[in-house]
Design a protein around this motif. Structure first.
Motif, short mmCIF file in Angstrom:
data_model
loop_
_atom_site.label_atom_id
_atom_site.label_comp_id
_atom_site.label_asym_id
_atom_site.label_seq_id
_atom_site.Cartn_x
_atom_site.Cartn_y
_atom_site.Cartn_z
N UNK A 1 -14.47 -8.09 7.81
CA UNK A 1 -13.60 -6.98 8.23
C UNK A 1 -12.21 -7.47 8.63
N UNK A 2 -11.25 -6.55 8.50
CA UNK A 2 -9.94 -6.73 9.12
C UNK A 2 -9.67 -5.50 9.98
N UNK A 3 -8.80 -5.68 10.97
CA UNK A 3 -8.52 -4.63 11.94
C UNK A 3 -7.01 -4.44 12.05
N UNK B 1 -11.49 -2.06 8.67
CA UNK B 1 -11.58 -1.97 7.22
C UNK B 1 -12.53 -3.04 6.70
N UNK B 2 -13.40 -2.67 5.75
CA UNK B 2 -14.14 -3.68 5.01
C UNK B 2 -13.16 -4.32 4.05
N UNK B 3 -13.00 -5.62 4.15
CA UNK B 3 -11.93 -6.30 3.43
C UNK B 3 -12.39 -6.75 2.05
N UNK C 1 0.84 -1.19 0.00
CA UNK C 1 0.00 0.00 0.00
C UNK C 1 0.88 1.24 0.00
N UNK C 2 0.33 2.36 -0.44
CA UNK C 2 1.06 3.61 -0.35
C UNK C 2 1.36 3.93 1.11
N UNK C 3 2.50 4.56 1.35
CA UNK C 3 2.94 4.82 2.73
C UNK C 3 1.89 5.51 3.57
N UNK C 4 1.13 6.42 2.98
CA UNK C 4 0.18 7.21 3.75
C UNK C 4 -0.97 6.40 4.31
N UNK C 5 -1.22 5.22 3.73
CA UNK C 5 -2.33 4.39 4.23
C UNK C 5 -1.86 3.00 4.65
N UNK C 6 -0.58 2.74 4.62
CA UNK C 6 -0.06 1.41 4.95
C UNK C 6 -0.34 1.08 6.41
N UNK C 7 -0.61 -0.17 6.68
CA UNK C 7 -0.88 -0.57 8.06
C UNK C 7 -0.54 -2.04 8.24
N UNK C 8 -0.53 -2.48 9.49
CA UNK C 8 -0.29 -3.87 9.83
C UNK C 8 -1.60 -4.47 10.35
N UNK C 9 -1.98 -5.62 9.81
CA UNK C 9 -3.22 -6.27 10.21
C UNK C 9 -3.03 -6.94 11.57
N UNK C 10 -3.98 -6.72 12.46
CA UNK C 10 -3.99 -7.39 13.76
C UNK C 10 -4.79 -8.69 13.69
N UNK C 11 -6.00 -8.61 13.13
CA UNK C 11 -6.83 -9.82 12.99
C UNK C 11 -7.96 -9.53 12.01
N UNK D 1 -13.26 -14.06 6.97
CA UNK D 1 -12.25 -14.39 7.97
C UNK D 1 -12.89 -15.09 9.17
N UNK D 2 -12.16 -16.08 9.69
CA UNK D 2 -12.55 -16.78 10.92
C UNK D 2 -13.99 -17.30 10.86
N UNK D 3 -14.34 -17.90 9.72
CA UNK D 3 -15.67 -18.50 9.62
C UNK D 3 -15.83 -19.54 10.73
N UNK D 4 -16.93 -19.51 11.46
CA UNK D 4 -17.07 -20.40 12.63
C UNK D 4 -16.83 -21.87 12.32
N UNK D 5 -17.28 -22.35 11.16
CA UNK D 5 -17.11 -23.77 10.84
C UNK D 5 -15.65 -24.11 10.52
#
Length: 422
Positions: free
Chosen positions: A37-39, A46-48, A22-32, A60-64
């Motif tokens: 969504x991702x956070x 963020x809507x992923x 991603x461009x530096x101004x919006x780059x981030x590290x995903x926690x989970x 992500x993390x579908x219960x089944x």
């Protein structure tokens, strides 16, 4: 730059796992991630619309999947030999992939396309491969030819490497054709038919749909010239339909490659095809000059297979693909309205839950028309979307976890982003 980003850049070139950043101004590290969504590590939601670049088709993390993985990680081992989960997934793949009589595992999509091309060369006794300009077939040396060539474009069928470090001799082994141009492919084949082992194609190339008759024409051309047809279904497999692109477009290849969805987010891939071709990868067969090496240490890993089995179980249910198509159509229709209302030359390519925005009014039928628009503005639009809380890398890999409210929110952010940069 925060400390965790700085750590990444100290440990890895560019602080990146893959080739995209991603461009530096919006780059981030995903926690989970959870559902649609991702956070980030700072708590931003963020809507992923990347979904791991495609594997997380059910979110992500579908219960089944989580429940199945809880059992699997009680023995988080790699056995190298046969295991029950690897066999079970292989049976599901053979039952659901139209061209599959047998499969062999890999770990990445790049493995699968490499194995498919190797099998084709061994089966036919020929060495050359024809691929399509702009088609992404993974990171192996053969695949990384004319994936994203810069202008001025080479004349067809000349190949241009997309990376340093690829032996120049391989350029002569890969022929390049324009996607959706059956006449051009026919001419290239006529000049090299006795040397061509396979034509390998993404049936839906990136997000460009095939013209009516194009895939059927490739099938006929291969049959007439003793060439194998390979579908790269790493992206389209189990995404466009339960039977993938083969089902959606009703064309059956000789071999097909899979990754992403079949591992449910874990590293796993496969090549599938007719038994008479796949038997060349049989380690129990007697000595044969056509015998092919396929496989690696973690092929058929039981944890990855478990995630794949659980994911495919969800996708196999009635109504799943109707919903995935509905999600994609809702976005494409909404985006078209935004571009028209804002007076912007933009369009959304693709079908099913796979879409790409291109800022051009030229009809997009191949790689060159797909890059005919303002690529700098497309990058700015992507960055503006991420800034607004929509994670995309230019393509939109939509997941089953997206609600209509999620899609409407993505469209609202798109509207704001278009207004802000035009």
């Amino acid at each position: 730059m925060n400390e965790i980003m700085a750590r990444a850049r100290r440990a890895m070139p560019g602080g990146a796992f893959t080739t995209y950043v991603l461009d530096d101004e919006v780059d981030f590290v995903v926690k989970y991630g959870k559902g649609s969504k991702v956070y980030s590590t700072d708590g931003t939601e963020y809507i992923d619309c990347v979904n791991g670049s495609g594997p997380m088709l059910i979110g992500h993390a579908h219960p089944e999947v989580v429940e199945a993985m809880k059992v699997a990680v009680e023995s988080p081992s790699n056995y190298y030999l046969l295991n029950e989960k690897g066999i079970e997934l292989a049976e599901t793949l053979v039952e659901s992939i139209p061209c599959a009589e047998q499969i062999k595992y890999g770990v990445t999509g790049s493995d699968a396309t490499l194995y498919a091309m190797r099998l084709a060369r061994a089966f036919t006794g020929r060495s050359k491969i024809l691929k399509f300009e702009g088609g992404f077939l993974g990171g192996n040396d053969y695949a990384l030819m004319s994936m994203s060539p810069a202008s001025p474009f080479p004349n067809f069928p000349a190949a241009r490497p997309d990376s340093a470090g690829i032996p120049p001799v391989l350029q002569d082994e890969v022929l390049i054709a324009p996607y959706n141009d059956l006449e051009a492919v026919t001419q290239i084949v006529a000049g090299a038919a006795g040397e061509l082992a396979a034509i390998i194609v993404e049936a839906q190339q990136r997000c460009i749909d095939p013209k009516p008759g194009f895939l059927e024409g490739l099938r006929s051309l291969c049959d007439a010239n003793g060439i194998l047809l390979i579908f790269d279904e790493v992206v389209t497999g189990y995404r466009l339909a339960w039977g993938g692109a083969q089902e959606r477009y009703n064309v059956r290849p000789d071999l097909a490659t899979y990754g992403k969805v079949i591992g449910g987010g874990m590293p796993l891939s496969a090549v599938a095809g007719r038994e008479e071709i796949m038997r060349l990868a049989n380690p129990r067969s007697p000595a044969d000059p056509r015998k092919c090496f396929t496989g690696s240490t973690t092929c058929g890993n039981p944890v990855a297979a478990t995630a794949g089995i659980a994911t495919l179980a969800v996708l196999s249910r009635p109504g799943t693909y109707d919903r995935l198509n509905e999600i994609g159509d809702r976005f494409r229709n909404g985006a078209a309205e935004i571009f028209q209302r804002r007076g912007v030359a933009g369009q959304t390519l693709g079908s099913g839950p796979l879409t790409q925005i291109v800022l051009t009014d030229v009809p997009v039928i191949d790689y060159r028309t797909s890059v005919s628009g303002d690529l700098l503005m497309q990058r700015k639009l992507t960055t503006a979307l991420v800034r607004g809380g929509v994670l995309t890398h230019g393509k939109f890999y939509f997941s089953l976890a997206l609600s209509n409210d999620d899609i409407d929110r993505v469209l609202s952010v798109l509207d704001e982003a278009v207004a802000s940069i035009f």
